[in-house]
Design a protein around this motif. Structure first.
Motif, mmCIF file in Angstrom:
data_model
loop_
_atom_site.group_PDB
_atom_site.id
_atom_site.type_symbol
_atom_site.label_atom_id
_atom_site.label_comp_id
_atom_site.label_asym_id
_atom_site.label_seq_id
_atom_site.Cartn_x
_atom_site.Cartn_y
_atom_site.Cartn_z
ATOM 1 N N TRP A 140 51.907 -54.688 -5.228
ATOM 2 C CA TRP A 140 52.365 -56.085 -5.529
ATOM 3 C C TRP A 140 51.556 -56.873 -6.493
ATOM 4 C CZ3 TRP A 140 49.658 -60.315 -4.256
ATOM 5 C CH2 TRP A 140 48.724 -60.212 -3.163
ATOM 6 N N ALA A 141 51.990 -57.861 -7.204
ATOM 7 C CA ALA A 141 50.978 -58.651 -7.996
ATOM 8 C C ALA A 141 51.550 -60.122 -8.316
ATOM 9 C CB ALA A 141 50.721 -58.070 -9.457
ATOM 10 N N ASP A 142 50.811 -60.875 -8.456
ATOM 11 C CA ASP A 142 51.543 -62.327 -8.997
ATOM 12 C C ASP A 142 51.777 -62.530 -10.419
ATOM 13 O OD1 ASP A 142 51.737 -63.279 -6.149
ATOM 14 O OD2 ASP A 142 49.642 -63.475 -6.336
ATOM 15 N N HIS A 143 51.047 -61.494 -11.131
ATOM 16 C CA HIS A 143 51.200 -61.392 -12.546
ATOM 17 C C HIS A 143 51.617 -60.087 -12.883
ATOM 18 C CE1 HIS A 143 50.717 -61.884 -16.896
ATOM 19 N NE2 HIS A 143 50.731 -62.977 -16.861
ATOM 20 N N ILE A 144 52.593 -59.982 -14.060
ATOM 21 C CA ILE A 144 52.924 -58.476 -14.220
ATOM 22 C C ILE A 144 51.803 -57.794 -14.761
ATOM 23 C CG2 ILE A 144 53.481 -59.269 -16.567
ATOM 24 C CD1 ILE A 144 55.471 -56.879 -14.561
ATOM 25 N N ASP A 145 50.657 -58.375 -15.445
ATOM 26 C CA ASP A 145 49.505 -57.859 -15.713
ATOM 27 C C ASP A 145 48.460 -57.538 -14.703
ATOM 28 O OD1 ASP A 145 50.387 -57.788 -18.603
ATOM 29 O OD2 ASP A 145 49.706 -59.472 -18.968
ATOM 30 N N GLY A 146 48.762 -57.929 -13.568
ATOM 31 C CA GLY A 146 47.995 -57.504 -12.355
ATOM 32 C C GLY A 146 47.043 -58.861 -12.200
ATOM 33 N N PRO A 147 45.976 -58.729 -11.326
ATOM 34 C CA PRO A 147 45.382 -57.565 -10.829
ATOM 35 C C PRO A 147 46.816 -57.195 -9.811
ATOM 36 C CG PRO A 147 44.334 -59.315 -9.829
ATOM 37 C CD PRO A 147 44.989 -60.007 -11.042
ATOM 38 N N TRP A 148 46.798 -55.834 -9.663
ATOM 39 C CA TRP A 148 47.990 -55.241 -8.526
ATOM 40 C C TRP A 148 47.114 -54.920 -7.255
ATOM 41 C CZ3 TRP A 148 53.165 -54.722 -9.204
ATOM 42 C CH2 TRP A 148 53.574 -55.067 -10.387
ATOM 43 N N SER A 149 47.857 -54.976 -6.331
ATOM 44 C CA SER A 149 47.201 -54.853 -4.954
ATOM 45 C C SER A 149 46.818 -53.426 -4.789
ATOM 46 C CB SER A 149 48.286 -55.068 -3.788
ATOM 47 O OG SER A 149 49.200 -54.207 -3.717
ATOM 48 N N ASP A 150 46.269 -53.004 -3.688
ATOM 49 C CA ASP A 150 45.880 -51.526 -3.372
ATOM 50 C C ASP A 150 47.143 -50.942 -2.968
ATOM 51 O OD1 ASP A 150 43.017 -51.432 -3.929
ATOM 52 O OD2 ASP A 150 42.585 -52.115 -1.814
ATOM 53 N N PRO A 151 47.699 -49.684 -3.151
ATOM 54 C CA PRO A 151 48.726 -49.155 -2.544
ATOM 55 C C PRO A 151 48.944 -49.192 -1.018
ATOM 56 C CG PRO A 151 47.842 -47.630 -4.094
ATOM 57 C CD PRO A 151 46.672 -48.617 -3.831
ATOM 58 N N VAL A 152 49.957 -49.656 -0.430
ATOM 59 C CA VAL A 152 50.615 -49.664 0.831
ATOM 60 C C VAL A 152 51.432 -48.670 1.098
ATOM 61 C CG1 VAL A 152 51.541 -51.182 2.744
ATOM 62 C CG2 VAL A 152 50.043 -52.135 1.136
ATOM 63 N N TYR A 153 51.097 -47.913 2.259
ATOM 64 C CA TYR A 153 52.232 -46.787 2.171
ATOM 65 C C TYR A 153 52.970 -47.090 3.438
ATOM 66 C CZ TYR A 153 53.341 -41.864 3.789
ATOM 67 O OH TYR A 153 54.024 -40.809 4.258
ATOM 68 N N LEU A 154 54.275 -46.688 2.898
ATOM 69 C CA LEU A 154 55.584 -47.063 3.842
ATOM 70 C C LEU A 154 56.076 -45.787 4.510
ATOM 71 C CD1 LEU A 154 57.371 -49.121 1.124
ATOM 72 C CD2 LEU A 154 55.887 -50.042 3.116
ATOM 73 N N GLY A 155 55.660 -44.603 4.189
ATOM 74 C CA GLY A 155 56.210 -43.391 4.777
ATOM 75 C C GLY A 155 57.037 -42.928 3.957
ATOM 76 N N LEU A 156 58.515 -42.554 4.516
ATOM 77 C CA LEU A 156 59.546 -42.055 3.934
ATOM 78 C C LEU A 156 59.308 -40.646 3.220
ATOM 79 C CD1 LEU A 156 60.958 -45.356 2.192
ATOM 80 C CD2 LEU A 156 61.711 -44.038 4.314
#
Length: 529
Positions: A140-156
């Motif tokens: 996720w990010a608060d701006h389209i250019d980031g910074p983007w968060s570290d990946p969070v694993y959901l499973g599936l």
């Protein structure tokens, strides 16, 4: 004036013998105009006369995920094993697009079809991967250019192609392959329930020639009091007549879902068509209020270019359904009105005057942690530290080229003990190219070394690769491009693609550095023919 100087000046006539013009012939007796040309003579969709000609974005741009955000449109694509990945493209008129920044920098596996969403002022990317482990991540990010968060694993681990959706009651969901869904927590960063089956996709007649049923790529859109679920069936590749677009609708996010009586809404019906295996569609509203579908397809005869992004006009019908109006997309289509046109595409040539455009232009293939530290650019030089012994294990730097014919060249200098060169690279087991060490060339073909003739140039030379509609030739120069010597091995690469090798990738131009020391690349020039 020599060929290289003409190339640098933009003289396309200097690049190769006369080539047949791309006419857009469809196999149905129609001929479309040639594409307009942009950076480095690359084809662009906008014809400049109020019309556009598909592909919307050429080259391997599969599984387009599109987001309307006020007056702005953002789109990204499956990036598979290329990192930095999930480059965000930006448009204000739906026809002219340019890349911004890559959202995913850490290698979490092979990235498949994602969902790009904005909810409560925050941007989300739901990312299915084939890796260790398989499954879906969210960033996720608060701006389209980031910074983007570290990946969070959901499973599936048993599902692909998530699509974020918000119900009429505010609940958040991921719709998944196979007609399944799972509830998300209110913040969108974890699951809030089990996977449940909610939809049985429409089935095509048994005598249709397809790759397989494979219901995937669900996209949820809310319009006119209905939720619409658009799904791909028939298989992503394989027979050109396989992939297709179907739709269903419901008054509630919770169903029940009824199939469209006009399914399939898009399908290639003949291998003579301009675009093959068309599917994986999303709907989007243009600045003028018209509606469009974006999806992908293979260009007739060019599986090597991967699945390219296409755009099809949409008409809402009196019964509350919709249909696609673009036919086989071989002919120009009237552009939507409104919105300001951004510069279209990006140059692939690189003078390495500043920091390397990782994620915006260049990508590593299957990079190890810290791979970006191998490369530094500035002052006209890309210094790439050696890794591995061959392109197969060197994590080459690659570009996405979307033209049927092109040429690229570069000055290359190696340290003692190093090997470097230029490539046309599908994956670590299927590529071709030419490299050299201080004493001998190394010829790459079928993903193996084929010959090692003597190298008359030593540890520095200029090298050129021409891919003329799958016919590949190499030239080398020991005087910086003032004179050229044709290398005595040509290749044909029309079989370097997914239906032969798997992997859903494309044949990409690039460069590599292996063995020992550092290779220095200067003045990389790309030109579409």
């Amino acid at each position: 004036m020599d060929r290289r100087k003409l190339m640098l000046a933009g003289g396309a006539a200097a690049l190769a013998p006369a080539l047949p013009a791309a006419t857009g012939a469809t196999g149905r007796g129609k001929t479309a105009p040639d594409w307009r040309r942009g950076f480095d003579n690359q084809r662009i969709a906008d014809l400049g006369d109020g019309r556009f000609l598909n592909p919307l974005i050429s080259g391997d741009r599969p599984d387009p995920a599109i987001l309307k955000d006020g007056a702005d449109y953002y789109m990204t694509f499956s990036s598979f094993d290329s990192y930095p990945g999930l480059t965000i493209w930006h448009s204000r008129d739906l026809v002219n697009w340019q890349p911004r920044a890559a959202a995913l920098t850490r290698n979490i596996g092979s990235v498949w079809a994602v969902s790009l969403e904005k909810h409560a002022g925050r941007y989300f990317l739901y990312i299915p991967v084939k890796g260790s482990p398989n499954g879906t991540y969210v960033i996720w990010a608060d701006h389209i250019d980031g910074p983007w968060s570290d990946p969070v694993y959901l499973g599936l681990p048993n599902h692909i192609d998530p699509c974020h959706a918000v119900g009429e009651d505010g609940s958040r969901w991921l719709f998944l392959s196979g007609g399944d869904r799972v509830r998300l927590a209110n913040d969108g960063l974890s699951l809030a329930g089990p996977v449940e089956h909610v939809y049985d996709p429409w089935r095509y007649p048994e005598d249709w020639i397809v790759e397989g049923f494979a219901p995937e790529g669900p996209k949820i859109h809310r319009h006119g009091g209905w939720f619409y679920m658009i799904t791909a069936v028939g298989g992503t590749a394989g027979p050109p007549t396989g992939h297709m677009v179907i739709a269903a609708r419901s008054r509630s996010i919770h169903g029940p879902w009824e199939n469209c009586p006009r399914n399939p809404l898009v399908r290639t019906v003949s291998a003579a068509e301009k675009w093959w295996s068309r599917g994986h569609a999303s709907l989007v509203e243009a600045p003028d209020g018209s509606w469009w579908a974006v999806y992908h397809g293979f260009e007739n005869g060019y599986w090597t270019l991967g699945r390219q992004t296409l755009m099809d006009p949409v008409e809402w019908t009196a019964d509350g359904w919709f249909r696609m109006k673009g036919g086989d997309l071989s002919q120009p289509v009237r552009k939507p009105r409104g919105g300001s046109a951004l510069p279209n595409g990006q140059p692939l040539s690189d003078d390495f005057a500043g920091p390397l455009a990782l994620g915006g232009k260049w990508n590593f293939f299957k990079p190890a942690p810290g791979e970006a530290a191998r490369a530094s650019a500035g002052g006209g030089v890309l210094a790439l530290q050696a890794r591995g012994t061959a392109p197969s294990n060197s994590s080459p730097l690659l570009l996405i080229a979307g033209d049927q014919a092109y040429q690229f060249e570069c000055d290359i200098e190696i340290d003692a003990g190093g090997t470097a060169g230029l490539l046309l690279f599908y994956d670590e087991r299927l590529y071709c190219g030419l490299g050299f060490d201080a004493e001998r060339f190394v010829t790459h073909q079928y993903g193996i070394e084929r010959a090692r003739p003597a190298n008359p140039h030593g540890r520095r030379m200029r090298m050129r690769v021409t891919n003329d509609r799958h016919i590949v030739s190499f030239h080398t120069s020991g005087d910086g491009g003032a004179s050229w010597r044709k290398f005595d091995r040509g290749m044909e690469v029309s079989g370097y693609h997914h239906n032969v090798r798997g992997g859903f990738l494309m044949l990409r131009p690039g460069l590599y550095s292996a063995g020992g020391g550092t290779a220095r690349f200067r003045d990389f020039r790309f030109h579409a023919l």
